[in-house]
Design a protein around this motif. Structure first.
Motif, PDB file in Angstrom:
ATOM      1  N   ALA A  65       0.676  -1.200  -0.058  1.00 23.80           N
ATOM      2  CA  ALA A  65       0.103  -0.011   0.034  1.00 23.80           C
ATOM      3  C   ALA A  65       0.858   1.236  -0.009  1.00 23.80           C
ATOM      4  CB  ALA A  65      -0.842   0.079   1.410  1.00 23.80           C
ATOM      5  N   CYS A  66       1.763   1.100   0.941  1.00 22.52           N
ATOM      6  CA  CYS A  66       2.693   2.312   0.807  1.00 22.52           C
ATOM      7  C   CYS A  66       3.532   2.799  -0.429  1.00 22.52           C
ATOM      8  CB  CYS A  66       3.838   2.327   1.920  1.00 22.52           C
ATOM      9  SG  CYS A  66       3.196   2.543   3.471  1.00 22.52           S
ATOM     10  N   LEU A  67       4.130   1.521  -1.160  1.00 22.38           N
ATOM     11  CA  LEU A  67       4.816   1.577  -2.395  1.00 22.38           C
ATOM     12  C   LEU A  67       3.562   1.933  -3.272  1.00 22.38           C
ATOM     13  CD1 LEU A  67       6.934  -1.750  -2.550  1.00 22.38           C
ATOM     14  CD2 LEU A  67       7.741   0.970  -2.344  1.00 22.38           C
ATOM     15  N   GLY A  68       2.267   1.580  -3.416  1.00 20.55           N
ATOM     16  CA  GLY A  68       1.560   2.214  -4.412  1.00 20.55           C
ATOM     17  C   GLY A  68       1.285   3.529  -4.131  1.00 20.55           C
ATOM     18  N   ALA A  69       0.927   3.959  -3.058  1.00 26.64           N
ATOM     19  CA  ALA A  69       0.753   5.408  -2.700  1.00 26.64           C
ATOM     20  C   ALA A  69       1.938   6.605  -2.946  1.00 26.64           C
ATOM     21  CB  ALA A  69       0.598   5.622  -1.166  1.00 26.64           C
ATOM     22  N   VAL A  70       3.095   5.914  -2.627  1.00 27.89           N
ATOM     23  CA  VAL A  70       4.335   6.620  -3.210  1.00 27.89           C
ATOM     24  C   VAL A  70       4.382   6.755  -4.642  1.00 27.89           C
ATOM     25  CG1 VAL A  70       6.913   6.419  -3.585  1.00 27.89           C
ATOM     26  CG2 VAL A  70       5.654   6.290  -1.386  1.00 27.89           C
ATOM     27  N   GLY A  71       4.018   5.702  -5.602  1.00 33.46           N
ATOM     28  CA  GLY A  71       3.931   5.675  -6.904  1.00 33.46           C
ATOM     29  C   GLY A  71       2.684   6.793  -7.397  1.00 33.46           C
ATOM     30  N   LEU A  72       1.732   6.778  -6.727  1.00 32.53           N
ATOM     31  CA  LEU A  72       0.490   7.372  -7.191  1.00 32.53           C
ATOM     32  C   LEU A  72       0.956   9.116  -6.850  1.00 32.53           C
ATOM     33  CD1 LEU A  72      -2.414   7.512  -8.396  1.00 32.53           C
ATOM     34  CD2 LEU A  72      -3.196   7.167  -5.893  1.00 32.53           C
ATOM     35  N   LEU A  73       1.516   9.368  -5.881  1.00 31.09           N
ATOM     36  CA  LEU A  73       1.859  10.671  -5.393  1.00 31.09           C
ATOM     37  C   LEU A  73       2.738  11.229  -6.624  1.00 31.09           C
ATOM     38  CD1 LEU A  73       2.000  11.203  -1.701  1.00 31.09           C
ATOM     39  CD2 LEU A  73       0.632  12.324  -3.250  1.00 31.09           C
ATOM     40  N   LEU A  74       3.824  10.292  -6.714  1.00 27.72           N
ATOM     41  CA  LEU A  74       4.768  10.661  -7.896  1.00 27.72           C
ATOM     42  C   LEU A  74       4.209  10.968  -9.249  1.00 27.72           C
ATOM     43  CD1 LEU A  74       7.922   8.329  -7.029  1.00 27.72           C
ATOM     44  CD2 LEU A  74       7.720  10.849  -6.528  1.00 27.72           C
ATOM     45  N   ILE A  75       3.121  10.270  -9.665  1.00 25.05           N
ATOM     46  CA  ILE A  75       2.489  10.328 -10.865  1.00 25.05           C
ATOM     47  C   ILE A  75       1.770  11.748 -10.675  1.00 25.05           C
ATOM     48  CG2 ILE A  75       0.405   9.673 -12.162  1.00 25.05           C
ATOM     49  CD1 ILE A  75       1.541   6.821 -11.655  1.00 25.05           C
ATOM     50  N   ILE A  76       1.041  11.828  -9.579  1.00 25.07           N
ATOM     51  CA  ILE A  76       0.067  13.266  -9.281  1.00 25.07           C
ATOM     52  C   ILE A  76       1.158  14.437  -9.301  1.00 25.07           C
ATOM     53  CG2 ILE A  76      -1.067  14.635  -7.726  1.00 25.07           C
ATOM     54  CD1 ILE A  76      -2.400  11.943  -6.966  1.00 25.07           C
ATOM     55  N   ASN A  77       2.228  14.370  -8.749  1.00 22.88           N
ATOM     56  CA  ASN A  77       3.130  15.427  -8.750  1.00 22.88           C
ATOM     57  C   ASN A  77       3.738  15.731 -10.276  1.00 22.88           C
ATOM     58  OD1 ASN A  77       2.637  15.993  -6.130  1.00 22.88           O
ATOM     59  ND2 ASN A  77       4.799  14.649  -5.678  1.00 22.88           N
ATOM     60  N   LEU A  78       4.136  14.555 -11.018  1.00 24.05           N
ATOM     61  CA  LEU A  78       4.597  14.661 -12.290  1.00 24.05           C
ATOM     62  C   LEU A  78       3.479  15.549 -13.334  1.00 24.05           C
ATOM     63  CD1 LEU A  78       6.850  13.836 -14.247  1.00 24.05           C
ATOM     64  CD2 LEU A  78       5.455  11.862 -15.126  1.00 24.05           C
ATOM     65  N   ILE A  79       2.243  14.938 -12.980  1.00 26.14           N
ATOM     66  CA  ILE A  79       0.968  15.583 -13.817  1.00 26.14           C
ATOM     67  C   ILE A  79       0.928  17.145 -13.431  1.00 26.14           C
ATOM     68  CG2 ILE A  79      -1.503  15.458 -14.349  1.00 26.14           C
ATOM     69  CD1 ILE A  79      -1.222  12.220 -14.126  1.00 26.14           C
ATOM     70  N   THR A  80       0.726  17.380 -12.082  1.00 26.10           N
ATOM     71  CA  THR A  80       0.457  18.699 -11.780  1.00 26.10           C
ATOM     72  C   THR A  80       1.604  19.635 -11.561  1.00 26.10           C
ATOM     73  OG1 THR A  80       0.771  18.143  -9.334  1.00 26.10           O
ATOM     74  CG2 THR A  80      -1.542  17.784 -10.247  1.00 26.10           C
ATOM     75  N   GLY A  81       2.870  19.148 -11.811  1.00 24.46           N
ATOM     76  CA  GLY A  81       4.140  19.994 -11.629  1.00 24.46           C
ATOM     77  C   GLY A  81       4.452  20.403 -10.377  1.00 24.46           C
ATOM     78  N   ALA A  82       3.786  19.517  -9.362  1.00 28.74           N
ATOM     79  CA  ALA A  82       4.035  20.080  -7.963  1.00 28.74           C
ATOM     80  C   ALA A  82       5.438  20.192  -7.571  1.00 28.74           C
ATOM     81  CB  ALA A  82       3.208  19.184  -7.070  1.00 28.74           C
ATOM     82  N   GLY A  83       6.240  19.054  -7.957  1.00 25.15           N
ATOM     83  CA  GLY A  83       7.594  18.943  -7.516  1.00 25.15           C
ATOM     84  C   GLY A  83       8.719  19.955  -8.183  1.00 25.15           C
ATOM     85  N   ARG A  84       8.161  20.795  -9.206  1.00 25.17           N
ATOM     86  CA  ARG A  84       9.113  21.595  -9.862  1.00 25.17           C
ATOM     87  C   ARG A  84       9.156  22.982  -8.920  1.00 25.17           C
ATOM     88  NH1 ARG A  84       5.982  20.724 -15.245  1.00 25.17           N
ATOM     89  NH2 ARG A  84       6.585  18.599 -15.621  1.00 25.17           N
ATOM     90  N   SER A  85      10.160  23.542  -9.176  1.00 23.71           N
ATOM     91  CA  SER A  85      10.501  24.825  -8.766  1.00 23.71           C
ATOM     92  C   SER A  85       9.916  25.855  -9.355  1.00 23.71           C
ATOM     93  CB  SER A  85      12.011  25.087  -8.160  1.00 23.71           C
ATOM     94  OG  SER A  85      12.648  25.178  -9.358  1.00 23.71           O
ATOM     95  N   ARG A  86       9.459  26.848  -9.024  1.00 23.19           N
ATOM     96  CA  ARG A  86       8.765  27.963  -9.795  1.00 23.19           C
ATOM     97  C   ARG A  86       9.472  29.187  -9.410  1.00 23.19           C
ATOM     98  NH1 ARG A  86       2.706  25.934  -8.403  1.00 23.19           N
ATOM     99  NH2 ARG A  86       2.848  24.054  -9.902  1.00 23.19           N
ATOM    100  N   ARG A  87       9.944  29.807 -10.527  1.00 22.67           N
ATOM    101  CA  ARG A  87      10.714  30.957 -10.429  1.00 22.67           C
ATOM    102  C   ARG A  87      10.324  32.087 -11.204  1.00 22.67           C
ATOM    103  NH1 ARG A  87      17.033  29.233 -10.266  1.00 22.67           N
ATOM    104  NH2 ARG A  87      16.894  27.865  -8.813  1.00 22.67           N
TER     105      ARG A  87
END
Length: 87
Positions: A65-87
């Protein structure tokens, strides 16, 4: 597991995943990501091994469950661009 157990299990898995990824989306999103990540990872496990996966309160299910949730969060962050720094 009952519905309440799914919520608690999902909340724990989602919380651990948000700590690993460094995501701060909130408790409700952690629960959803944890539950959906557990189901997604369970299906992937079942498809890759050919064995049925039981969602129980044990360490193996929690790890999946944790591995699946990590993978899902990474996909969400990739789609939404949440992990990128905004300047």
């Amino acid at each position: 597991m009952g519905w309440f157990s799914w919520i608690i299990f999902g909340a724990l898995a989602g919380w651990i995943a948000s700590l690993v990824v460094g995501d701060k989306r909130g408790c409700f999103i952690n629960i959803l990501v944890g539950i959906l990540g557990a189901v997604l990872a369970g299906f992937i496990y079942q498809a890759s091994t050919g064995r049925a996966w039981r969602f129980d309160w044990d360490w193996a299910s929690f790890g999946v469950a944790c591995l699946g949730a990590v993978g899902l969060l990474l996909i969400i962050n990739l789609i939404t661009g949440a992990g990128r720094s905004r300047r």
